[in-house]
Design a protein around this motif. Sequence first.
Motif: not given
Length: 159
Positions: A24-29
């Motif tokens: 999971i990427t920081t963009d998704e979070i």
Amino acid sequence: MTIQVGDRIPSATLNVLKDGVQAITTDEIFNGRKVVLFSVPGAFTPTCSAKHLPGYVEKFGAFKDKGVEVACMAVNDAFVMKAWAKDQNVPEDLMMLADGNANLARALGLEMDATAFGMGLRSKRFALYADDGVVKALQVEAPGEFKVSSADAMLESLA
């Protein structure tokens, strides 16, 4: 360089354990969301298990009432984070993020060297609030302390 209020959360990839280990990427979070991210030096360690995570579990509803999601991060693997979540009765919606190689901790400038304690590279104890990926509040603990990154302190900063 340590991240500051007003900075964007840097790009990094973490892991969660759902149906197997998932990246999971920081963009998704963070993108398009209001998120409190708190980080602990290690899952199952004394202060982290007795105070830090339990405080966020207890106050989870108060964050949800404010429209804020909560994520816990540690430099541990996804299997350890899942086991710790089960042990601590963590709500399903509270994200348990594994930063196994300290990629995000280093990108934030919030890593610490715990090799003297046999723990290797870890994350400092901190909490931040980000709105759409931009840091609006950041609380970093002094070594050995637990005051400013607690759930109560972060809720107060959101008031």
